[in-house]
Design a protein around this motif. Structure first.
Motif, PDB file in Angstrom:
ATOM      1  N   TYR A 293       0.821  -1.227   0.000  1.00 20.74           N
ATOM      2  CA  TYR A 293       0.000   0.000   0.000  1.00 20.74           C
ATOM      3  C   TYR A 293       0.852   1.272   0.000  1.00 20.74           C
ATOM      4  N   ALA A 294       2.138   1.132   0.280  1.00 19.15           N
ATOM      5  CA  ALA A 294       2.987   2.326   0.436  1.00 19.15           C
ATOM      6  C   ALA A 294       3.318   2.973  -0.903  1.00 19.15           C
ATOM      7  N   GLU A 295       3.262   4.301  -0.924  1.00 20.04           N
ATOM      8  CA  GLU A 295       3.748   5.042  -2.092  1.00 20.04           C
ATOM      9  C   GLU A 295       5.267   5.092  -2.060  1.00 20.04           C
ATOM     10  N   THR A 296       5.789   5.239  -0.847  1.00 16.79           N
ATOM     11  CA  THR A 296       7.240   5.372  -0.665  1.00 16.79           C
ATOM     12  C   THR A 296       7.669   4.578   0.563  1.00 16.79           C
ATOM     13  N   PHE A 297       8.909   4.132   0.523  1.00 20.00           N
ATOM     14  CA  PHE A 297       9.473   3.308   1.590  1.00 20.00           C
ATOM     15  C   PHE A 297      10.930   3.716   1.729  1.00 20.00           C
ATOM     16  N   SER A 298      11.382   3.908   2.968  1.00 24.47           N
ATOM     17  CA  SER A 298      12.798   4.239   3.078  1.00 24.47           C
ATOM     18  C   SER A 298      13.490   3.492   4.200  1.00 24.47           C
ATOM     19  N   THR A 299      14.751   3.204   3.957  1.00 27.37           N
ATOM     20  CA  THR A 299      15.588   2.585   4.982  1.00 27.37           C
ATOM     21  C   THR A 299      17.006   3.138   4.854  1.00 27.37           C
ATOM     22  N   ASN A 300      17.751   3.067   5.944  1.00 29.16           N
ATOM     23  CA  ASN A 300      19.096   3.644   5.983  1.00 29.16           C
ATOM     24  C   ASN A 300      20.178   2.577   6.073  1.00 29.16           C
ATOM     25  N   PRO A 301      20.726   2.156   4.955  1.00 30.63           N
ATOM     26  CA  PRO A 301      21.906   1.281   5.055  1.00 30.63           C
ATOM     27  C   PRO A 301      23.044   1.945   5.838  1.00 30.63           C
ATOM     28  N   HIS A 302      22.977   3.268   6.002  1.00 30.10           N
ATOM     29  CA  HIS A 302      24.004   3.922   6.842  1.00 30.10           C
ATOM     30  C   HIS A 302      23.697   3.748   8.328  1.00 30.10           C
ATOM     31  N   LYS A 303      22.596   3.095   8.630  1.00 26.07           N
ATOM     32  CA  LYS A 303      22.381   2.726  10.022  1.00 26.07           C
ATOM     33  C   LYS A 303      22.853   1.285  10.228  1.00 26.07           C
ATOM     34  N   TRP A 304      22.013   0.327   9.806  1.00 20.74           N
ATOM     35  CA  TRP A 304      22.267  -1.057  10.239  1.00 20.74           C
ATOM     36  C   TRP A 304      22.731  -1.937   9.079  1.00 20.74           C
ATOM     37  N   MET A 305      23.356  -1.321   8.074  1.00 25.03           N
ATOM     38  CA  MET A 305      23.852  -2.173   6.999  1.00 25.03           C
ATOM     39  C   MET A 305      25.249  -1.773   6.536  1.00 25.03           C
ATOM     40  N   LEU A 306      26.063  -1.342   7.486  1.00 19.82           N
ATOM     41  CA  LEU A 306      27.505  -1.299   7.276  1.00 19.82           C
ATOM     42  C   LEU A 306      27.987  -0.250   6.271  1.00 19.82           C
ATOM     43  N   CYS A 307      27.068   0.601   5.817  1.00 24.51           N
ATOM     44  CA  CYS A 307      27.470   1.670   4.906  1.00 24.51           C
ATOM     45  C   CYS A 307      27.702   2.949   5.699  1.00 24.51           C
ATOM     46  N   ASN A 308      28.730   3.683   5.311  1.00 27.48           N
ATOM     47  CA  ASN A 308      28.973   4.956   5.986  1.00 27.48           C
ATOM     48  C   ASN A 308      27.903   5.975   5.630  1.00 27.48           C
ATOM     49  N   TYR A 309      27.578   6.800   6.634  1.00 20.89           N
ATOM     50  CA  TYR A 309      26.696   7.934   6.410  1.00 20.89           C
ATOM     51  C   TYR A 309      27.307   8.791   5.320  1.00 20.89           C
ATOM     52  N   ASP A 310      26.585   9.353   4.300  1.00 21.08           N
ATOM     53  CA  ASP A 310      25.167   9.225   4.189  1.00 21.08           C
ATOM     54  C   ASP A 310      24.772   8.273   3.061  1.00 21.08           C
ATOM     55  N   SER A 312      20.935   6.731   2.535  1.00 23.32           N
ATOM     56  CA  SER A 312      19.562   6.406   2.894  1.00 23.32           C
ATOM     57  C   SER A 312      18.847   6.082   1.579  1.00 23.32           C
ATOM     58  N   VAL A 313      18.168   4.960   1.524  1.00 23.32           N
ATOM     59  CA  VAL A 313      17.520   4.601   0.254  1.00 23.32           C
ATOM     60  C   VAL A 313      16.010   4.811   0.348  1.00 23.32           C
ATOM     61  N   MET A 314      15.489   5.471  -0.661  1.00 20.83           N
ATOM     62  CA  MET A 314      14.041   5.654  -0.771  1.00 20.83           C
ATOM     63  C   MET A 314      13.555   4.946  -2.030  1.00 20.83           C
ATOM     64  N   TRP A 315      12.469   4.202  -1.911  1.00 18.64           N
ATOM     65  CA  TRP A 315      11.829   3.638  -3.091  1.00 18.64           C
ATOM     66  C   TRP A 315      10.472   4.312  -3.284  1.00 18.64           C
ATOM     67  N   ILE A 316      10.130   4.558  -4.525  1.00 19.95           N
ATOM     68  CA  ILE A 316       8.844   5.174  -4.827  1.00 19.95           C
ATOM     69  C   ILE A 316       8.115   4.321  -5.860  1.00 19.95           C
ATOM     70  N   LYS A 317       6.797   4.246  -5.711  1.00 22.06           N
ATOM     71  CA  LYS A 317       5.986   3.421  -6.608  1.00 22.06           C
ATOM     72  C   LYS A 317       5.788   4.132  -7.944  1.00 22.06           C
ATOM     73  N   ASN A 318       5.586   5.445  -7.876  1.00 21.21           N
ATOM     74  CA  ASN A 318       5.353   6.211  -9.094  1.00 21.21           C
ATOM     75  C   ASN A 318       6.187   7.478  -9.068  1.00 21.21           C
ATOM     76  N   ARG A 319       7.305   7.435  -9.756  1.00 20.82           N
ATOM     77  CA  ARG A 319       8.264   8.544  -9.717  1.00 20.82           C
ATOM     78  C   ARG A 319       7.665   9.863 -10.208  1.00 20.82           C
ATOM     79  N   GLU A 320       6.601   9.758 -10.995  1.00 23.76           N
ATOM     80  CA  GLU A 320       6.051  10.988 -11.585  1.00 23.76           C
ATOM     81  C   GLU A 320       5.592  11.980 -10.527  1.00 23.76           C
TER      82      GLU A 320
END
Lengths: 510, 510
Positions: A293-310, A312-320
């Motif tokens: 149901y989400a239009e957008t979803f985000s998570t931070n690999p710079h938190k709990w996935m070993l990537c240095n800040y910054d 943060s990944v955002m996914w969008i269903k409809n980029r328009e």
């Protein structure tokens, strides 16, 4: 500095970094400085002439390190996990060396396309719906943002514009500012402060909805809020649901919230800044139910996935909804391949962007899916170890059961007792922790958060952390008994908490 | 990857970076790939098992480099100078290794305080007013932002709130959304696209004011606009003046604009993203006259001051307009020293922040003020060299005289001729340049921008760039003569410009 010198001092820096990490347990986790410590250590103007690198390098230990909070240390349990690893550092080094600014595909095709590939990889690893992937036939895709907070603001603004556009379809002559004054968006009372700040920045009404006894925002609460607000003439247009709240890692019920959003045309954004990484392990994906149901979803690999800040990944269903809403295209950024590939400047707030996908690429390949899963599961299991030790001791109670890699506990008894415990631990400085405050069953509850942060953390470190807590609990209980006695004798309590209580809700002080 | 391996492969990466820079002239400056080039080169999912570093490292040349635009190359003349240098890379490496997130003073005192010191150093080097310095007794100070575009958005939002607050003083009951619908802010028609985009994001009317024949926004133009808008019932609240516009490096007249802003209570923001660095050289400071009227001033050391992206510095005269406007302070970020030192999260849009001051510190110390001045002056003098060569050739005309390190020229004659020249140069690929378009004396003018970008650029490189332009001019003039002949004979022109003309103003195609 020429390349000859860089080869030499760059390698010296590599060794310095490796030494820093190898020996990080020997440093006191918490800085021991007061505001303004640094000023007397440096001249008040930049040097006129170039300085020798040897002198600058020496100042790292002399000037910088005394004021560093060592987030990489296994003694550091503040906030949430912070990303960072050797492959990630290598990715940033290469990105800096290339130094392209990837605002358009043309200005750095590799920068754009590696971002498409790696965000697709990550989306698949986490079990996100296919409509979020660039490889899918739809209009969706992932993009690397600076922070989850920037993403929330961007989503609020895009959702606001979507709702204005929809309303203009039925009433083209409306004054959109006066309509916006009726807009309302939602989050749980447990959402990160940046969510509420997004409301201030976007200048829209942001209503905090009460979470349930498990600190989770439920569908029924949202349904009632929408009903009330619509009855008042307000227009709900956006909600930020959190998977893994900052306070105690609670999960909003997106499977309940999602269908309501669909029905009401509300933009559902899911902020999984911290806990999103855990979805790489299938056993945690129950929380993802309703993500479609989400239009957008985000998570931070710079938190709990070993990537240095910054990162943060955002996914969008409809980029328009993003690209079209804020598109100002100057002539000097045009290129012949426009429209065939994303120009990621349209997907974000800033114009410029670094080549950040390199570090995600290096991390995912160096660790592999299994390596990331193992890292997550180790942190979760260390949190459970600490919880077991605390429970076994008998003096402590869990604010909530250990969730993901976060332990939230308190000393049984008054808030003041737990606050004294926190302050005592911090004054000793063996480990670094932060407190939080929540309302539970009508009461204000002070608790202490212990997050698993460092990649280097082992069971031995948990043992050290537990002993530090125990030792302070011993002292505090003794001191607290004296305090009660003193108060009984009518003498004023001289105990001053280390943090500024003026900012705390009144019932916290009880 | 353990520290042993990192010591080894980190040093290999240092050599790779030095080799890349040492031999960058041997690479074709422009990538030669089409959209989607990268996808077939990588698997469509992340690897399950960890991969060997040797294999990942090999993919840098195989997968990444073919799609890289080499911004560091002396053959690259696109956009503007892009920062980056060995000391800056070392700063980012150290920042990554420490990995603190400096949202508050407490979470990284060195991160906060080094930022205070280095932005003060930079402000003094540039001759900015003292009220912009942390060391001054007032409420001002500098802060490192991600980009100048983010800064403009933040300033628009802060200015909007300041104006709303002022109006509420006289009318506490007003509906602020309906008042905002009357708000208007300004920039020159030459301002960066991100300035106009800030208006869209902030949802306020952004009026582009016409620049004069030198592409400079003048006080009289602003005065008339304010008068007109106030007569319509609008409320001017913000202007972004640019020192060094993206198109042709024009300078708005802040000495004329400033007093008007003061009189009308308009927030003056000065965007000196590119040209700000030049103020390190006193001979360019005439453009700064009037800077004392600015509420905020920003420049990008990640452009023309050898720092890697991202490092954009914003100075503010009165921090309270930012800090108080969007302050949402959660309990878990509180610390005992609040108020005594800046918590820079309040000064920016995102919550998180990296330890970016390290690279500015290393750069300023490694080069010294004199080294930075020399770097700036060398670039300016190379631009003048190229201008002299173009003028001497006789076929070219300057769109504007070379300004700072930017040369804007065209072939004498129609726009089409210059467009063909641009496209021919780009098709050959010896150098990378971008075109721009401006209205001058009522006509649309197409011109080619040649920016001095690389730190490594010498007079020999200018010779190479000039010869590439000359060679293409020879071909284009020959071809253009044929084309005119063909058109005279009634045959349709088969010349297709490389960039998408649909997006260009109609009179550009003449």
């Amino acid at each position: 500095m020429d390349s000859k010198q860089f080869r030499e001092v760059g390698k010296q820096m590599i060794d310095y970094i490796a030494d820093y990490h190898d020996n990080i347990r020997q440093r006191s986790v918490k800085h021991n400085v007061s505001p303004g410590y640094l000023l007397p250590l440096l001249p008040d103007s930049a040097p006129e002439d170039p300085e020798r690198w040897e002198d600058i390098f020496k100042d790292i230990e002399k000037v910088i390190m005394p004021g560093v909070m060592h987030w990489r240390s296994p003694r550091f349990h503040g906030y949430f996990a912070v990303g960072g690893s050797y492959p990630s550092i290598l990715g940033d080094m290469l990105g800096d060396a290339i130094g392209c600014i990837g605002f358009s595909w043309a200005s750095g095709p590799a920068c754009t396309e590696l971002e498409m590939v790696t965000t697709d990889w990550l989306g698949k690893m986490m079990g996100l719906p296919e409509h979020f992937l660039h490889s899918h036939s739809g209009l969706g895709g992932g993009v690397i943002q600076t922070t989850a907070s920037e993403t929330v603001l961007l989503c609020v603004l895009a959702a606001r514009n979507r709702m204005v556009a929809r309303m203009k379809e039925t009433d083209p002559d409306m004054n959109h500012h006066s309509v916006i004054s009726r807009f309302v968006c939602y989050s749980s009372d447990q959402a990160n402060s940046s969510v509420h700040r997004s409301g201030l920045l976007a200048d829209v009404r942001m209503r905090k909805l009460q979470s349930d006894d498990n600190f989770s925002l439920r569908g029924e609460t949202l349904r009632k809020a929408i009903e009330e607000d619509k009855a008042k003439g307000l227009i709900p247009f956006f909600i930020c649901a959190t998977l893994g709240t900052t306070g105690c890692c609670a999960f909003d019920s997106i499977k309940e919230i999602g269908p309501l959003c669909e029905k009401e045309g509300i933009w559902l954004h899911i902020d999984a800044a911290y806990a999103g990484s855990a979805f790489v392990c299938p056993e945690y994906r129950e929380h993802l139910e309703g993500v479609e149901y989400a239009e957008t979803f985000s998570t931070n690999p710079h938190k709990w996935m070993l990537c240095n800040y910054d990162l943060s990944v955002m996914w969008i269903k409809n980029r328009e909804y993003l690209v079209d809403a804020f598109n100002v295209d100057p002539f000097y950024l045009k290129h012949q391949n426009e429209g065939r590939v994303p120009d990621f400047r349209h997907w974000q707030i800033p114009l410029g962007r670094r080549f950040r996908a390199l570090k995600l690429w290096f991390v995912l390949r160096c660790y592999g899916v299994k390596g990331i899963q193992q890292y997550i599961r180790t942190h979760v299991s260390l949190a459970e170890e600490l919880e077991a030790l605390l429970v076994k001791d008998g003096r402590f109670e869990m604010h909530v059961p250990a969730t993901m890699a976060l332990v939230c506990f308190r000393l049984k008894g008054t808030n003041k007792l737990s606050e004294m415990l926190h302050d005592h631990i911090m004054a000793r400085g063996d480990i670094y922790i932060i407190p939080d405050y929540a309302r539970a069953q009508g009461k204000g509850v002070y608790f202490i958060r212990v997050a698993m942060v460092s990649e280097y953390m082992t069971s031995d470190d948990i043992e050290v952390t537990f002993r530090a807590i125990q030792r302070s609990a011993d002292c505090v209980q003794e001191r607290y008994a004296d305090l009660l006695q003193t108060e009984k004798n009518g003498v004023k309590d001289d105990y001053m908490p280390l943090i500024n209580n003026d900012a705390c809700p009144a019932d916290f002080k009880k």
